[in-house]
Enzyme design. Structure first.
Site, PDB file in Angstrom:
ATOM      1  N   THR A 109      -5.027  29.520  27.471  1.00  0.00           N
ATOM      2  CA  THR A 109      -4.146  29.076  26.590  1.00  0.00           C
ATOM      3  C   THR A 109      -3.676  30.537  25.657  1.00  0.00           C
ATOM      4  O   THR A 109      -5.155  30.790  25.029  1.00  0.00           O
ATOM      5  CB  THR A 109      -4.379  27.641  25.597  1.00  0.00           C
ATOM      6  OG1 THR A 109      -3.490  26.745  26.391  1.00  0.00           O
ATOM      7  CG2 THR A 109      -3.459  27.496  24.120  1.00  0.00           C
ATOM      8  N   ARG A 123       3.202  15.733  31.754  1.00  0.00           N
ATOM      9  CA  ARG A 123       2.077  15.664  29.944  1.00  0.00           C
ATOM     10  C   ARG A 123       2.535  17.045  29.569  1.00  0.00           C
ATOM     11  O   ARG A 123       2.793  17.942  29.270  1.00  0.00           O
ATOM     12  CB  ARG A 123       1.284  16.543  31.214  1.00  0.00           C
ATOM     13  CG  ARG A 123      -0.422  16.399  30.162  1.00  0.00           C
ATOM     14  CD  ARG A 123      -1.564  17.582  30.227  1.00  0.00           C
ATOM     15  NE  ARG A 123      -2.268  17.969  29.233  1.00  0.00           N
ATOM     16  CZ  ARG A 123      -2.044  18.982  28.852  1.00  0.00           C
ATOM     17  NH1 ARG A 123      -1.168  19.722  28.236  1.00  0.00           N
ATOM     18  NH2 ARG A 123      -3.553  18.509  28.373  1.00  0.00           N
ATOM     19  N   GLY A 139       0.995  19.241  26.239  1.00  0.00           N
ATOM     20  CA  GLY A 139      -1.295  18.706  25.566  1.00  0.00           C
ATOM     21  C   GLY A 139      -1.226  19.164  23.890  1.00  0.00           C
ATOM     22  O   GLY A 139       0.148  18.592  23.736  1.00  0.00           O
ATOM     23  N   ASP A 140      -2.251  19.738  22.978  1.00  0.00           N
ATOM     24  CA  ASP A 140      -2.486  19.719  22.188  1.00  0.00           C
ATOM     25  C   ASP A 140      -1.513  20.824  21.173  1.00  0.00           C
ATOM     26  O   ASP A 140      -1.083  21.218  19.682  1.00  0.00           O
ATOM     27  CB  ASP A 140      -3.977  20.242  21.585  1.00  0.00           C
ATOM     28  CG  ASP A 140      -4.613  21.211  22.902  1.00  0.00           C
ATOM     29  OD1 ASP A 140      -4.067  21.440  23.750  1.00  0.00           O
ATOM     30  OD2 ASP A 140      -4.620  22.140  22.355  1.00  0.00           O
ATOM     31  N   THR A 171      -7.704  25.874  21.651  1.00  0.00           N
ATOM     32  CA  THR A 171      -7.457  25.920  23.256  1.00  0.00           C
ATOM     33  C   THR A 171      -9.051  25.397  23.313  1.00  0.00           C
ATOM     34  O   THR A 171     -10.400  25.286  23.397  1.00  0.00           O
ATOM     35  CB  THR A 171      -7.619  27.331  23.948  1.00  0.00           C
ATOM     36  OG1 THR A 171      -7.867  27.405  25.048  1.00  0.00           O
ATOM     37  CG2 THR A 171      -8.639  28.038  23.640  1.00  0.00           C
ATOM     38  N   GLY A 172      -8.458  24.643  24.673  1.00  0.00           N
ATOM     39  CA  GLY A 172      -8.855  23.769  25.644  1.00  0.00           C
ATOM     40  C   GLY A 172      -8.479  22.599  26.161  1.00  0.00           C
ATOM     41  O   GLY A 172      -7.309  22.757  26.413  1.00  0.00           O
ATOM     42  N   GLY A 215      -7.043  19.468  25.856  1.00  0.00           N
ATOM     43  CA  GLY A 215      -5.760  19.461  25.314  1.00  0.00           C
ATOM     44  C   GLY A 215      -5.695  17.707  24.244  1.00  0.00           C
ATOM     45  O   GLY A 215      -6.103  17.529  23.082  1.00  0.00           O
TER      46      GLY A 215
END
Ligand code: ASP
Length: 304
Positions: free
Chosen positions: A173, A201, A203-204, A224-225, A227
């Site tokens: 990201t 889906r 994510g964050d 980033t990672g 989510g």
């Protein structure tokens, strides 16, 4: 500050690839500084930097987005203005070259904070945003990455050690945060999500308080990672709250946020943070995170 994803990033042991990432980050940071030197706001700087990161296929956003379980691109993005907490976000969109710009339009041209999927695409049409063809996104690398992820998924189902498998993945990201000379903070995050993710889906990255946050009173954050870990800990707002309630600076609040992320959910990933005084900080639990920062009149610093 900008980031280009966290993860094992084992491929950056190759000097050529490392140089490629660092050069891109350096160029984009310098562009962001130029925007503000010419009188642009923090918000304009983060939108410009995030757009350039989306245009670079090395990163998992815009044209370099990873593919979902159906081999399709579904992108999420958000932008937030620390002056008044206004925010715009989009989720599960395709055929848009710069999702961060669509998020900005949601913020400024609609009465909403988030639009998703078909509704977001209709809004893009309404705003006159050009649609790009599907082949704009498909690189040979992404197709190969999905093939491997599908194979691993099979293995992972029979496998106990999921930790090792997930650390293998690069969460690429992108994010940009800035403080302008007037002291205004802004943040933007944009992503293709996670390889082989389920269709639909989210994510964050587009969730205010999870993958992105900006408040002039505290800080600007982009994450980033993995989510799901960030959504469960509302990590960006948690870091902001540490500043507000415990009077911590960027470094202290980042450390407190990362400690919370690990203690509560063994979170995988990282954050970049700028506080209201312009102090920069970063923290991550993965092996590496591509990131860098630049200050007025200062040198660019880029790191893994
Ligand atoms: N945070 C993103 C997501 O979960 C992935 C990433 O950071 O690369 O969608």
């Amino acid at each position: 500050m900008v980031h280009g994803g966290a993860g094992a990033l084992d491929n950056v042991k190759d000097d050529k690839i490392a140089f490629r990432y660092l050069e891109s980050i350096r160029r984009i940071l310098e562009h962001g500084r130029d925007v503000m030197e010419l009188g642009g706001s923090a918000l304009q700087a983060v939108e410009a930097c995030a757009s350039l990161l989306e245009d670079d296929p090395a990163f998992n956003a815009g044209c370099g987005s990873v593919l979902n379980e159906n081999g399709k691109v579904e992108m999420d993005a958000a932008i937030m203005d620390g002056r008044d907490l206004s925010a715009g976000a989009i989720a599960a969109v395709d055929n848009i070259a710069n999702p961060v710009q669509l998020a900005r339009l949601v913020m400024t041209e609609s009465e909403h904070v988030m639009l998703i999927s078909e509704g977001a695409m209709r809004f893009a049409d309404h705003c006159g945003m050009e649609r790009v063809p599907e082949d704009y996104f498909y690189t040979a690398d992404r197709v190969e990455q999905l093939r491997k992820a599908r194979l691993k998924h099979k293995v992972m189902l029979d496998h106990d050690d999921t930790e090792e498998d997930s650390e293998d993945q690069k969460y690429g990201t992108i994010g940009a945060i800035a403080r302008d000379p007037k002291g205004n903070l802004a943040a933007a995050t944009s992503t293709g999500g996670i390889v082989n993710k389920r269709m639909g889906r989210v994510g964050d990255s587009p969730i205010v308080g999870a993958g992105v946050y900006a408040d002039n009173e505290t800080c600007a954050v982009s994450a980033t990672g993995f989510g799901e870990d960030f959504m469960r800990t509302v990590i960006s707002k948690t870091i902001s709250d540490f500043m507000l309630m415990k009077d911590l600076d960027a470094k202290q609040a980042t450390a407190a946020g990362i400690e919370y992320l690990v203690r509560k959910v063994k979170g995988r990933g990282g954050v970049i943070v700028i506080d209201r005084d312009g102090k920069c900080s970063s923290g991550f639990t993965t092996k590496k995170m591509i990131h860098g920062w630049i200050e007025k009149g200062g040198e660019t610093t880029c790191r893994f």
